[in-house]
Scaffold this motif. Structure first.
Motif, PDB file in Angstrom:
ATOM      1  N   ALA B  35      70.304 -12.581   9.691  1.00  0.00           N
ATOM      2  CA  ALA B  35      68.836 -12.914   9.825  1.00  0.00           C
ATOM      3  C   ALA B  35      67.560 -11.663   9.635  1.00  0.00           C
ATOM      4  N   ASN B  36      68.229 -10.746  10.391  1.00  0.00           N
ATOM      5  CA  ASN B  36      67.316  -9.482  10.395  1.00  0.00           C
ATOM      6  C   ASN B  36      67.106  -9.017   8.818  1.00  0.00           C
ATOM      7  N   GLU B  37      68.036  -9.168   8.100  1.00  0.00           N
ATOM      8  CA  GLU B  37      67.990  -8.738   6.571  1.00  0.00           C
ATOM      9  C   GLU B  37      67.333  -9.758   5.541  1.00  0.00           C
ATOM     10  N   GLN B  88      55.328  -4.543  14.359  1.00  0.00           N
ATOM     11  CA  GLN B  88      55.306  -4.287  12.949  1.00  0.00           C
ATOM     12  C   GLN B  88      56.501  -3.500  12.542  1.00  0.00           C
ATOM     13  N   ALA B  89      57.163  -2.960  13.497  1.00  0.00           N
ATOM     14  CA  ALA B  89      58.295  -2.131  13.053  1.00  0.00           C
ATOM     15  C   ALA B  89      59.512  -2.965  12.891  1.00  0.00           C
ATOM     16  N   GLY B  93      62.412 -10.338   8.344  1.00  0.00           N
ATOM     17  CA  GLY B  93      63.399 -11.298   8.619  1.00  0.00           C
ATOM     18  C   GLY B  93      63.498 -11.493  10.056  1.00  0.00           C
ATOM     19  N   SER B  94      63.404 -10.412  10.710  1.00  0.00           N
ATOM     20  CA  SER B  94      63.433 -10.471  12.417  1.00  0.00           C
ATOM     21  C   SER B  94      62.098 -11.380  12.845  1.00  0.00           C
ATOM     22  N   MET B  95      61.200 -11.175  12.173  1.00  0.00           N
ATOM     23  CA  MET B  95      60.032 -11.847  12.886  1.00  0.00           C
ATOM     24  C   MET B  95      60.237 -13.447  12.526  1.00  0.00           C
ATOM     25  N   PHE B  96      60.556 -13.661  11.129  1.00  0.00           N
ATOM     26  CA  PHE B  96      60.894 -14.779  10.784  1.00  0.00           C
ATOM     27  C   PHE B  96      61.745 -15.740  11.759  1.00  0.00           C
ATOM     28  N   ILE B 125      50.439 -12.033  10.055  1.00  0.00           N
ATOM     29  CA  ILE B 125      50.831 -10.886  10.780  1.00  0.00           C
ATOM     30  C   ILE B 125      50.872  -9.720  10.078  1.00  0.00           C
ATOM     31  N   ARG B 126      51.416  -9.549   8.624  1.00  0.00           N
ATOM     32  CA  ARG B 126      51.779  -8.224   8.153  1.00  0.00           C
ATOM     33  C   ARG B 126      50.292  -7.912   7.629  1.00  0.00           C
TER      34      ARG B 126
END
Lengths: 299, 295, 441
Positions: B35-37, B88-89, B93-96, B125-126
């Motif tokens: 998910a992170n990627e 923001q760091a 994918g993590s946000m999603f 957000i970005r």
């Protein structure tokens, strides 16, 4: 290799598209302002202008860009009296969303050179006499279709335009304050003394759509930010609200845009679905500001 | 009084519990590697940011506040400002993932928003991060079609007909959203998917007012993955509406020029009538002077 | 009562001497004018301050934007209306006893009407733009009607003072040889060569009658239009269809009181006891009873009709008046300034010169505060709450400059009346003579 090239190409294409989109937005706003740019041919003399965020800067006349405020008084006066054809501006205030953040009041006061006690928009704490609860109610000029203030003005200094906005020409106002007395909404305020920072504004050309610079001994009130509307922007208060209280738009299009979320909805649906009302309809003033009822508890 | 005290104690207890359970909402929220990627299948553009903003204001502001304003609701764990460094760091994918699945006091939005709508929020957000550069998926081998659109209006069924082509071929399963452009923003008419003929139908409310000929400015977007197109066109599909000036006709409140005729006549006839009589008398005073010789 | 309208057998020479006596520039006059001038200059300094710093030097604010300037204006217009009642209505009805006091009523009317116009200017935020009213005037605005009608009323009142005075001016020209040269010249040109021919009297009477007819609608409209400044708005307390007659009836009360005070002053200072008799006071007292009665009637209507229906805003307004914020002033004005004086004057001893004058002073003061009660409380009860403004904005207290400028208007009225009463006889000599001859024959 070939593949990689293709990817690159397609990427570039996106970026190009993005660029075009951006450029077209700029072009669009430039078109909107085309009417304002004829007076900018002269050069050599410097003028003080108000920037979009209402800071005073000194620029050469030749360097005035379409977005800058124009300096020709007669042009501004004519423009201000005529209004924008084909429009009928309305505001919808959703009382259920108001949390008394007062960002609208601040934005308004700084845009219109107002002292802290002068309000074009005032957030009132209203008591519900039956439920003994209270709610916040932002109150602006109602821009009535049957405006009592305009009826009584002896010199045509306050007037209604074709786009429904009620404005004041403080170059003509004699300061009799009949309009202040006649307004049932207490929407008008008076420059009892020298306006705020008047020395800084001394050389700014008067724009009645912004009603700046303010003048001692004249009346001022909410102008629905007519100067911003001309640029296709929402009024100062509407865009400053953090809570999505305000919708603003054109009744002829039946569309209003929320100042916070920028969501555009049908005016008639919004009013119908939320049991909208106007302030004191029994007076027959026919306001252009609609209110959606508050929630029972204060947010 | 007693009641009040009990209430306070319960709140205090809850707060302590939450504080112990979750010291920092961001740092220890483990996101699965996959998910992170995950990368966005859409290019974050202004439209996505704007739509993300609408969704954010409706669903997120109540806790997270307005991004970059640091005005999030004080709760435990602190929800934090999405424009801030720790937010923001993380990867897109993590946000999603976090928005979609939720945890603790952060609600799960999987049911509320479709994936593309979740990406809108990420895009929004970005947009507060100047240094952000969207990481794009590996596009190797993928050809992105260039869409063209043809718009028409079927007045028998009040539907906007959108045909999507790419190199003259109809494109199925393309998401189409149609908007009416208002003075201050765009109003969503509807969303639809193209069928196998590359045609999508969007309902048009026949009560929507247009100009004198029923024209409105329509904007249609077609998207499918990274492929997207946008057209803006004036179309006759709304109710023809005459635009009236708010001050036309003679009104009691209009300018002097437009004053009601009866009022002008009454005013001027009476004022001039009286002054005429007064002048008559003043000039008549000469007769008194002349009359002195009579005796 | 052995006193009649004019005391019996006075020779024409006696009348001339008595009534021309006041036309001089005595030491008392100079002292009095000096005092008025100094006071006026002090007050004008405050007006200069207002011009320089703006209306902020007053106690006015966004919620009470009309204060004692406007209520003073209404009071002045009201008081000036008496000229119409006394000289026109009573004059045309051939009520002979008013003839000796008619000129005093006209003097009061001219002075108050002239200064009323000036008061409006002191209330303007931009007096420098006064001309805009003529350049950009909108006939839809009651202010434009008001200006038109005030100017007209001043002109008619001045003519109505001047034309019936022609024989007396001629008398001054002929008899007063020890006045300054400029004054003699003035009499000469103002008298229009008057030498008492029958044709001159015929013309004079014709013009006077025309003016007397003309002044009735103008006077009624001047105060009706002034009431419309309020009644044409949607504010509770002002939004009343009977405001026109309510103001007119109130105007007669104030005017009667002012004339009685002026009568008393002239009678004593100019030794006119034979001409302005106790009987005059008795009859003016009765007139005051009549007009006060009408005014009380309108006052009852103004309170009881909205109070009975009690719609939200009106109920609040009436409540504030009867029991609330403004109740002290309200009851003082209504009882002390209207009902009690009215009841007192019903008794004959109270209609003697001195008591009647004292009562009139109270009535006049009450009438002034009554105008404040009409103008201010309505503004303090707006439909929407007064919030986010300085604390003082929930009330209204006039400041020193504001009071000084208001006092200046009274000083101006006194100056105008004083000068006119020193230039011309205050009692119409020829009419008194005519009356006397009529009686003797």
């Amino acid at each position: 290799m070939n593949m990689a090239n293709k990817t690159d190409k397609s990427r570039r294409r996106f970026l190009q598209k993005l660029g075009i989109a951006g450029a077209s937005t700029v072009a669009g706003s430039a078109l909107l302002l085309q009417g304002c740019s004829d007076s900018n041919k002269a050069s050599g003399n410097k003028v003080k202008v108000l920037t979009a965020d209402n800071k005073l800067v000194e620029v050469d006349v030749a360097h005035l860009k379409p977005g800058d405020k124009i300096q020709d008084l007669s042009y501004l006066q004519k423009r201000g009296r005529e209004g924008i054809p084909g429009k009928k501006f309305v505001m919808v205030v959703d009382l259920a969303k108001c949390k008394n953040a007062r960002k609208c009041m601040k934005a308004c006061q700084s845009a219109h050179q107002l002292k802290p006690e002068m309000h074009h928009i005032n957030v009132l704490e209203m008591e519900d006499p039956v439920k003994k609860t209270s709610y916040w109610m932002p109150k602006t000029c109602q821009h009535c279709d049957n405006p009592p203030c305009v009826s009584v003005c002896p010199v045509d200094a306050t007037f209604k335009r074709q786009d429904g906005i009620v404005l004041i020409d403080n170059e003509r106002c004699i300061g009799c304050r009949f309009c202040v007395a006649a307004c049932p909404y207490s929407a008008r305020t008076f420059n009892w003394t020298e306006p705020k920072n008047s020395d800084q504004y001394a050389e700014v050309t008067y724009d009645m759509e912004l009603n700046v610079p303010q003048k001692k001994g004249t009346v001022t009130k909410c102008a629905f930010s007519a100067d911003r509307l001309r640029e296709g922007k929402l009024p100062y208060c509407v865009s400053a609200c953090p809570n999505g209280v305000y919708y603003f738009g054109d009744q002829n299009e039946d569309l209003v845009t929320n100042g916070t979320t920028k969501k555009t909805v049908r005016l008639s649906h919004l009013l119908e679905e939320n049991a909208a009302y106007t302030l004191m309809p029994e007076l027959g003033t026919q306001p252009s500001v609609y209110y959606l009822p508050p929630r029972e508890d204060k947010g | 009084m007693k009641n009040n005290k009990g209430y306070h104690i319960i709140i205090l207890f809850c707060l302590c519990f939450l504080a112990v359970a979750n010291v920092n909402a961001q740092s220890d929220w483990q996101v699965p590697v996959e998910a992170n990627e995950k990368l966005s299948p859409f290019l974050f553009d202004d439209d996505m940011v704007l739509e993300g903003r609408v969704a954010y204001e409706n669903s997120c502001t109540s806790c997270h506040g307005t991004p970059s304003q640091d005005d999030f609701t004080p709760m435990s764990p602190p929800p934090g400002d999405p424009a801030s460094e720790p937010f923001q760091a993380q990867s897109d994918g993590s946000m999603f993932y976090k928005i979609k699945t939720g945890r603790g006091t952060m609600p799960k939005f999987a049911d509320a928003f479709a994936d593309d709508e979740l990406w809108n929020i990420v895009a929004y957000i970005r947009s507060f991060n100047e240094n952000y550069k969207q990481e794009l998926p590996n596009m190797e081998g993928i050809v992105i079609p260039e869409y063209a659109m043809k718009l028409s209006f079927d007045e028998n069924v009040d539907k906007l007909v959108v045909k999507v082509f790419a190199e003259e071929l109809p494109q199925p399963e393309v998401s189409v959203s149609a908007y009416v452009m208002g003075t201050f923003g765009k109003h969503l008419l509807g969303k639809a998917q193209t069928n196998e003929l590359g045609i999508a139908y969007v309902d048009v409310d026949p009560t929507l007012p247009g100009d004198e000929e029923g024209r409105v400015n329509v904007m249609v977007k077609a998207t499918k993955g990274f492929a997207r197109a946008k057209v803006e066109e004036h179309m006759v599909m709304a109710k023809a509406t005459e635009r009236h000036s708010a001050i036309e006709g003679r009104h009691i409140w209009s300018t002097d020029r437009m004053a009601p005729i009866w009022l002008k006549i009454t005013f001027f006839v009476s004022v001039f009538g009286v002054w005429f009589a007064l002048l008559f008398i003043v000039f008549g005073l000469r007769n008194i002077k002349k009359a002195r010789k009579e005796a | 009562m052995n006193e009649t309208i004019t005391k019996g057998h006075l020779s024409e020479e006696q009348i001339d001497r008595d009534l021309l006596k006041n036309v001089n520039w005595g030491g008392t006059f100079k002292l009095w004018m000096g005092f008025l001038t100094v006071s006026l200059i002090i007050c004008l300094y405050y007006y200069y301050q207002q011009l320089r710093n703006g209306l902020g030097v007053t106690g006015l604010h966004d919620y009470v934007s009309w204060g004692i300037y406007i209520s003073n204006f209404v009071f002045f217009v009201a008081t000036s209306l008496i000229g119409m009642l006394v000289s026109s209505v009573l004059g045309m009805m051939k009520v002979d006893w008013v003839r000796p006091v008619a000129r005093i009523a006209e003097l009061v009317a001219v002075a108050f009407a002239m200064v009323a116009g000036l008061i409006i200017i002191t209330d303007m935020g931009r007096p420098d733009r006064l001309l805009n009213v003529f350049i950009h005037g909108r006939v839809q605005s009651p202010i434009v009607w008001d200006i038109a009608v005030v100017v007209t009323y001043v002109a008619i009142s001045a003519l109505l003072l001047y034309i019936p005075m022609l024989p007396d001016i001629a008398l001054c020209r002929d008899k007063l040889n020890n006045v300054p040269k400029w004054q003699q010249k003035m009499y000469k040109s103002l008298s229009l060569g008057w030498n008492n021919t029958a044709k001159q009297f015929r013309l004079m009477n014709r013009y006077t009658r025309m003016l007397l007819v003309l002044i009735i609608p103008i006077a009624l409209s001047i105060h009706t239009v002034t009431s419309w400044l309020f009644a044409m708005t949607l504010r509770s307390g002002w939004d009343s269809p009977i405001f026109g007659p309510y103001f007119v009836s109130g105007a007669f009360v104030a005017g009667c009181a002012a004339v009685i005070i002026a009568m008393y002053f002239f009678r004593n200072n100019y030794k006119l006891k034979n001409y302005i008799t106790a009987d005059h006071f008795d009859r003016m007292g009765k007139l005051l009873v009549l007009v006060a009665l009408v005014y009380v009637y309108f006052n009852i209507n103004e309170i009881i009709v909205p109070g009975y229906k009690a719609n939200t805003a009106d109920a609040k307004h009436v409540h504030e008046m009867l029991y609330g914020h403004d109740s002290v002033m309200f009851w003082l004005v209504q009882l002390g300034g209207l009902v009690i004086p009215f009841l007192l004057i019903l008794f004959k001893p109270m209609r003697k010169p001195l008591p009647l004058t004292l009562i009139s002073v109270i009535v006049l003061a009450g009438a002034w505060f009554k105008r404040v009660l009409i103008v201010v409380p309505t503004q303090l009860a707006p439909y929407y709450p007064i919030q986010n403004v300085p604390e003082g904005w929930t009330g209204y207290t006039p400041t020193t400059p504001e009071i000084a400028i208001t006092v200046a208007s009274f000083i101006l009225v006194l100056m105008i009346i004083t000068v006119l009463a020193k230039l011309f006889p205050v009692v119409p000599i020829w009419e008194v003579k005519e009356d006397m001859n009529h009686k003797n024959n």
